[in-house]
Design a protein around this motif. Structure first.
Motif, short mmCIF file in Angstrom:
data_model
loop_
_atom_site.label_atom_id
_atom_site.label_comp_id
_atom_site.label_asym_id
_atom_site.label_seq_id
_atom_site.Cartn_x
_atom_site.Cartn_y
_atom_site.Cartn_z
N GLY A 38 0.79 -1.22 0.00
CA GLY A 38 0.00 0.00 0.00
C GLY A 38 0.82 1.27 0.00
N GLY A 39 2.08 1.16 0.33
CA GLY A 39 2.94 2.33 0.35
C GLY A 39 2.77 3.14 1.61
N CYS A 40 3.54 4.19 1.67
CA CYS A 40 3.49 5.07 2.82
C CYS A 40 2.34 6.06 2.66
CB CYS A 40 4.81 5.79 2.98
SG CYS A 40 5.18 6.91 1.61
N GLU A 41 2.24 6.95 3.60
CA GLU A 41 1.15 7.94 3.60
C GLU A 41 1.11 8.73 2.29
OE1 GLU A 41 3.62 7.66 5.75
OE2 GLU A 41 2.87 7.58 7.79
N PHE A 70 -0.92 11.65 6.64
CA PHE A 70 -1.90 11.13 5.69
C PHE A 70 -3.00 12.16 5.44
CE2 PHE A 70 -6.08 9.39 5.01
CZ PHE A 70 -5.91 8.64 3.85
N HIS A 71 -3.58 12.67 6.51
CA HIS A 71 -4.68 13.63 6.38
C HIS A 71 -4.24 14.89 5.64
CE1 HIS A 71 -7.59 11.38 8.67
NE2 HIS A 71 -6.74 11.25 9.66
N SER A 72 -3.02 15.35 5.91
CA SER A 72 -2.56 16.57 5.24
C SER A 72 -2.42 16.35 3.74
CB SER A 72 -1.26 17.08 5.86
OG SER A 72 -0.18 16.23 5.57
N ILE A 73 -1.91 15.20 3.34
CA ILE A 73 -1.77 14.91 1.90
C ILE A 73 -3.14 14.68 1.28
CG2 ILE A 73 -0.81 13.32 0.20
CD1 ILE A 73 1.49 12.84 2.25
N TYR A 74 -3.96 13.88 1.94
CA TYR A 74 -5.32 13.61 1.45
C TYR A 74 -6.08 14.92 1.28
CZ TYR A 74 -10.08 11.74 1.39
OH TYR A 74 -11.37 11.45 1.04
N ASN A 75 -5.93 15.81 2.25
CA ASN A 75 -6.64 17.09 2.20
C ASN A 75 -6.06 18.06 1.16
OD1 ASN A 75 -8.55 16.37 4.10
ND2 ASN A 75 -7.28 17.06 5.80
N SER A 83 13.40 0.45 14.08
CA SER A 83 11.98 0.19 14.30
C SER A 83 11.16 0.69 13.11
CB SER A 83 11.50 0.85 15.58
OG SER A 83 11.58 2.24 15.46
N ILE A 84 10.05 0.05 12.90
CA ILE A 84 9.14 0.40 11.81
C ILE A 84 7.99 1.18 12.44
CG2 ILE A 84 7.60 -0.49 10.03
CD1 ILE A 84 9.46 -3.00 9.96
N SER A 85 7.88 2.43 12.05
CA SER A 85 6.84 3.27 12.66
C SER A 85 5.49 3.01 12.03
CB SER A 85 7.21 4.74 12.54
OG SER A 85 7.31 5.09 11.18
N GLN A 86 4.45 3.32 12.77
CA GLN A 86 3.08 3.22 12.27
C GLN A 86 2.82 4.35 11.29
OE1 GLN A 86 0.53 0.71 13.62
NE2 GLN A 86 2.60 -0.12 13.62
N MET A 87 1.71 4.23 10.56
CA MET A 87 1.33 5.28 9.62
C MET A 87 1.11 6.57 10.40
SD MET A 87 1.10 3.97 6.51
CE MET A 87 -0.15 4.72 5.49
N ASP A 88 1.59 7.65 9.86
CA ASP A 88 1.40 8.96 10.47
C ASP A 88 0.07 9.50 9.96
OD1 ASP A 88 1.37 11.69 11.08
OD2 ASP A 88 3.53 11.91 10.76
N ARG A 89 -0.95 9.38 10.80
CA ARG A 89 -2.30 9.77 10.39
C ARG A 89 -2.39 11.26 10.08
NH1 ARG A 89 -6.15 5.47 11.69
NH2 ARG A 89 -4.90 3.76 12.44
N GLU A 90 -1.64 12.06 10.79
CA GLU A 90 -1.65 13.50 10.53
C GLU A 90 -1.06 13.80 9.16
OE1 GLU A 90 0.37 17.26 12.66
OE2 GLU A 90 -0.68 15.89 14.00
N LEU A 139 -6.43 6.84 -2.14
CA LEU A 139 -7.75 6.98 -1.53
C LEU A 139 -8.46 8.22 -2.06
CD1 LEU A 139 -6.81 5.92 2.08
CD2 LEU A 139 -8.29 4.67 0.52
N GLY A 140 -7.69 9.28 -2.29
CA GLY A 140 -8.26 10.50 -2.86
C GLY A 140 -8.87 10.25 -4.23
#
Length: 178
Positions: free
Chosen positions: A54-57, A129-134, A120-127, A64-65
Protein backbone atom coordinates in the motif's frame (compact mmCIF):
# COMPACT_ATOMS: atom_id res chain seq x y z
CA UNK A 1 -16.29 -10.24 8.27
CA UNK A 2 -14.64 -9.18 5.01
CA UNK A 3 -14.21 -5.55 3.99
CA UNK A 4 -17.21 -5.53 1.60
CA UNK A 5 -19.45 -6.77 4.40
CA UNK A 6 -17.96 -4.21 6.78
CA UNK A 7 -18.53 -1.32 4.38
CA UNK A 8 -22.05 -2.52 3.68
CA UNK A 9 -22.79 -2.70 7.41
CA UNK A 10 -21.33 0.79 7.91
CA UNK A 11 -23.53 2.16 5.13
CA UNK A 12 -26.62 0.48 6.61
CA UNK A 13 -25.77 1.75 10.09
CA UNK A 14 -25.24 5.28 8.83
CA UNK A 15 -28.54 5.45 7.02
CA UNK A 16 -30.52 3.70 9.71
CA UNK A 17 -33.00 1.05 8.74
CA UNK A 18 -33.22 0.62 5.01
CA UNK A 19 -36.65 -0.42 3.87
CA UNK A 20 -37.00 -2.95 1.09
CA UNK A 21 -38.35 -1.83 -2.26
CA UNK A 22 -41.79 -3.32 -1.59
CA UNK A 23 -42.17 -0.81 1.24
CA UNK A 24 -41.02 2.17 -0.80
CA UNK A 25 -37.31 1.72 -0.09
CA UNK A 26 -35.06 4.65 -0.75
CA UNK A 27 -32.10 2.98 -2.53
CA UNK A 28 -31.97 2.50 -6.26
CA UNK A 29 -30.16 -0.02 -8.41
CA UNK A 30 -27.80 2.81 -9.36
CA UNK A 31 -27.12 3.38 -5.64
CA UNK A 32 -26.23 -0.25 -5.12
CA UNK A 33 -24.03 -0.28 -8.23
CA UNK A 34 -22.17 2.81 -7.01
CA UNK A 35 -21.76 1.40 -3.49
CA UNK A 36 -20.38 -1.82 -4.97
CA UNK A 37 -17.87 0.03 -7.14
CA UNK A 38 -16.70 2.17 -4.22
CA UNK A 39 -16.49 -0.83 -1.88
CA UNK A 40 -14.50 -2.73 -4.51
CA UNK A 41 -12.04 0.12 -4.94
CA UNK A 42 -11.53 0.38 -1.19
CA UNK A 43 -11.17 -3.39 -0.91
CA UNK A 44 -8.38 -3.28 -3.50
CA UNK A 45 -6.61 -0.65 -1.40
CA UNK A 46 -7.15 -2.72 1.78
CA UNK A 47 -5.74 -5.87 0.14
CA UNK A 48 -2.74 -3.98 -1.17
CA UNK A 49 -2.05 -2.50 2.28
CA UNK A 50 -2.49 -5.89 3.95
CA UNK A 51 0.07 -7.36 1.55
CA UNK A 52 2.52 -4.57 2.36
CA UNK A 53 2.12 -2.96 -1.05
CA UNK A 54 0.00 0.00 0.00
CA UNK A 55 2.94 2.33 0.35
CA UNK A 56 3.49 5.07 2.82
CA UNK A 57 1.15 7.94 3.60
CA UNK A 58 2.38 9.88 0.56
CA UNK A 59 1.18 7.11 -1.77
CA UNK A 60 -1.86 5.89 0.09
CA UNK A 61 -3.49 9.31 0.47
CA UNK A 62 -3.63 10.06 -3.28
CA UNK A 63 -4.91 6.52 -4.00
CA UNK A 64 -7.75 6.98 -1.53
CA UNK A 65 -8.26 10.50 -2.86
CA UNK A 66 -8.76 9.07 -6.35
CA UNK A 67 -11.54 6.79 -5.15
CA UNK A 68 -13.13 9.67 -3.29
CA UNK A 69 -12.90 11.96 -6.33
CA UNK A 70 -14.83 9.33 -8.30
CA UNK A 71 -17.35 9.18 -5.46
CA UNK A 72 -17.65 12.96 -5.43
CA UNK A 73 -18.24 12.96 -9.20
CA UNK A 74 -21.11 10.50 -8.71
CA UNK A 75 -22.60 12.79 -6.08
CA UNK A 76 -22.12 15.99 -8.07
CA UNK A 77 -23.69 14.48 -11.18
CA UNK A 78 -26.72 13.19 -9.28
CA UNK A 79 -25.99 9.57 -10.15
CA UNK A 80 -26.97 8.38 -6.68
CA UNK A 81 -29.96 9.17 -4.52
CA UNK A 82 -29.84 11.66 -1.66
CA UNK A 83 -30.03 8.75 0.78
CA UNK A 84 -26.98 7.04 -0.75
CA UNK A 85 -25.14 10.36 -0.95
CA UNK A 86 -25.64 10.85 2.80
CA UNK A 87 -24.44 7.30 3.52
CA UNK A 88 -21.34 7.74 1.39
CA UNK A 89 -20.47 11.10 2.91
CA UNK A 90 -21.07 9.86 6.46
CA UNK A 91 -18.88 6.78 6.00
CA UNK A 92 -15.93 8.54 4.35
CA UNK A 93 -13.79 8.95 7.47
CA UNK A 94 -14.37 5.34 8.48
CA UNK A 95 -13.33 4.06 5.06
CA UNK A 96 -9.94 5.74 5.11
CA UNK A 97 -9.42 4.96 8.81
CA UNK A 98 -9.87 1.30 7.87
CA UNK A 99 -7.14 1.63 5.23
CA UNK A 100 -4.77 3.17 7.78
CA UNK A 101 -5.63 0.47 10.32
CA UNK A 102 -4.88 -2.29 7.79
CA UNK A 103 -1.55 -0.63 6.96
CA UNK A 104 -0.69 -0.35 10.64
CA UNK A 105 -1.48 -4.03 11.23
CA UNK A 106 0.85 -4.95 8.36
CA UNK A 107 3.58 -2.66 9.72
CA UNK A 108 3.19 -4.27 13.16
CA UNK A 109 3.70 -7.71 11.60
CA UNK A 110 6.79 -6.46 9.76
CA UNK A 111 8.13 -5.10 13.06
CA UNK A 112 7.54 -8.44 14.80
CA UNK A 113 9.30 -10.28 11.96
CA UNK A 114 12.25 -7.85 11.84
CA UNK A 115 15.61 -9.01 13.03
CA UNK A 116 16.70 -7.65 16.37
CA UNK A 117 18.85 -4.58 15.92
CA UNK A 118 16.98 -3.39 12.83
CA UNK A 119 15.53 0.08 13.06
CA UNK A 120 11.98 0.19 14.30
CA UNK A 121 9.14 0.40 11.81
CA UNK A 122 6.84 3.27 12.66
CA UNK A 123 3.08 3.22 12.27
CA UNK A 124 1.33 5.28 9.62
CA UNK A 125 1.40 8.96 10.47
CA UNK A 126 -2.30 9.77 10.39
CA UNK A 127 -1.65 13.50 10.53
CA UNK A 128 0.65 13.28 7.50
CA UNK A 129 -1.90 11.13 5.69
CA UNK A 130 -4.68 13.63 6.38
CA UNK A 131 -2.56 16.57 5.24
CA UNK A 132 -1.77 14.91 1.90
CA UNK A 133 -5.32 13.61 1.45
CA UNK A 134 -6.64 17.09 2.20
CA UNK A 135 -4.43 18.51 -0.57
CA UNK A 136 -6.09 16.23 -3.14
CA UNK A 137 -9.84 16.82 -2.78
CA UNK A 138 -9.75 20.63 -2.51
CA UNK A 139 -7.58 20.67 -5.63
CA UNK A 140 -10.16 18.48 -7.38
CA UNK A 141 -12.87 20.94 -6.47
CA UNK A 142 -10.82 24.02 -7.45
CA UNK A 143 -9.91 22.52 -10.83
CA UNK A 144 -13.54 21.74 -11.77
CA UNK A 145 -13.07 17.99 -11.43
CA UNK A 146 -9.60 17.57 -12.95
CA UNK A 147 -8.48 14.37 -11.20
CA UNK A 148 -5.02 14.40 -12.76
CA UNK A 149 -4.32 17.92 -11.49
CA UNK A 150 -5.59 16.93 -8.04
CA UNK A 151 -3.35 13.86 -7.86
CA UNK A 152 -0.38 15.91 -9.08
CA UNK A 153 -1.07 18.50 -6.38
CA UNK A 154 -1.34 15.77 -3.74
CA UNK A 155 1.88 14.13 -4.88
CA UNK A 156 3.72 17.48 -4.96
CA UNK A 157 2.51 18.28 -1.47
CA UNK A 158 3.49 14.78 -0.29
CA UNK A 159 6.97 15.15 -1.74
CA UNK A 160 7.38 18.54 -0.05
CA UNK A 161 6.06 17.57 3.38
CA UNK A 162 7.94 14.26 3.60
CA UNK A 163 11.19 15.98 2.56
CA UNK A 164 10.61 18.58 5.29
CA UNK A 165 9.91 15.86 7.86
CA UNK A 166 13.10 14.08 6.80
CA UNK A 167 15.17 17.27 7.14
CA UNK A 168 13.83 17.72 10.67
CA UNK A 169 14.44 14.08 11.59
CA UNK A 170 16.65 12.00 9.23
CA UNK A 171 15.14 8.77 10.62
CA UNK A 172 11.76 9.71 9.16
CA UNK A 173 10.96 8.09 5.83
CA UNK A 174 10.85 10.56 2.98
CA UNK A 175 9.63 10.54 -0.58
CA UNK A 176 11.11 7.68 -2.56
CA UNK A 177 12.26 5.63 0.43
CA UNK A 178 10.56 2.99 2.50
Amino acid sequence: MNHDEHIASQLRWTAGTIQDSANGGNLTLSDLWAAGKIAGAYQTIYHSAAAGKGGCEAFQAPALGMVDMKTEALLQNGLVSDSMARMLQASLAQRYQNALDVSNRRLAVRQEEALSGETSISQMDRELFHSIYNAVLPSFRRSDGDALAAIQDGMAFGREVTAQNHRENPRVTHWGTS
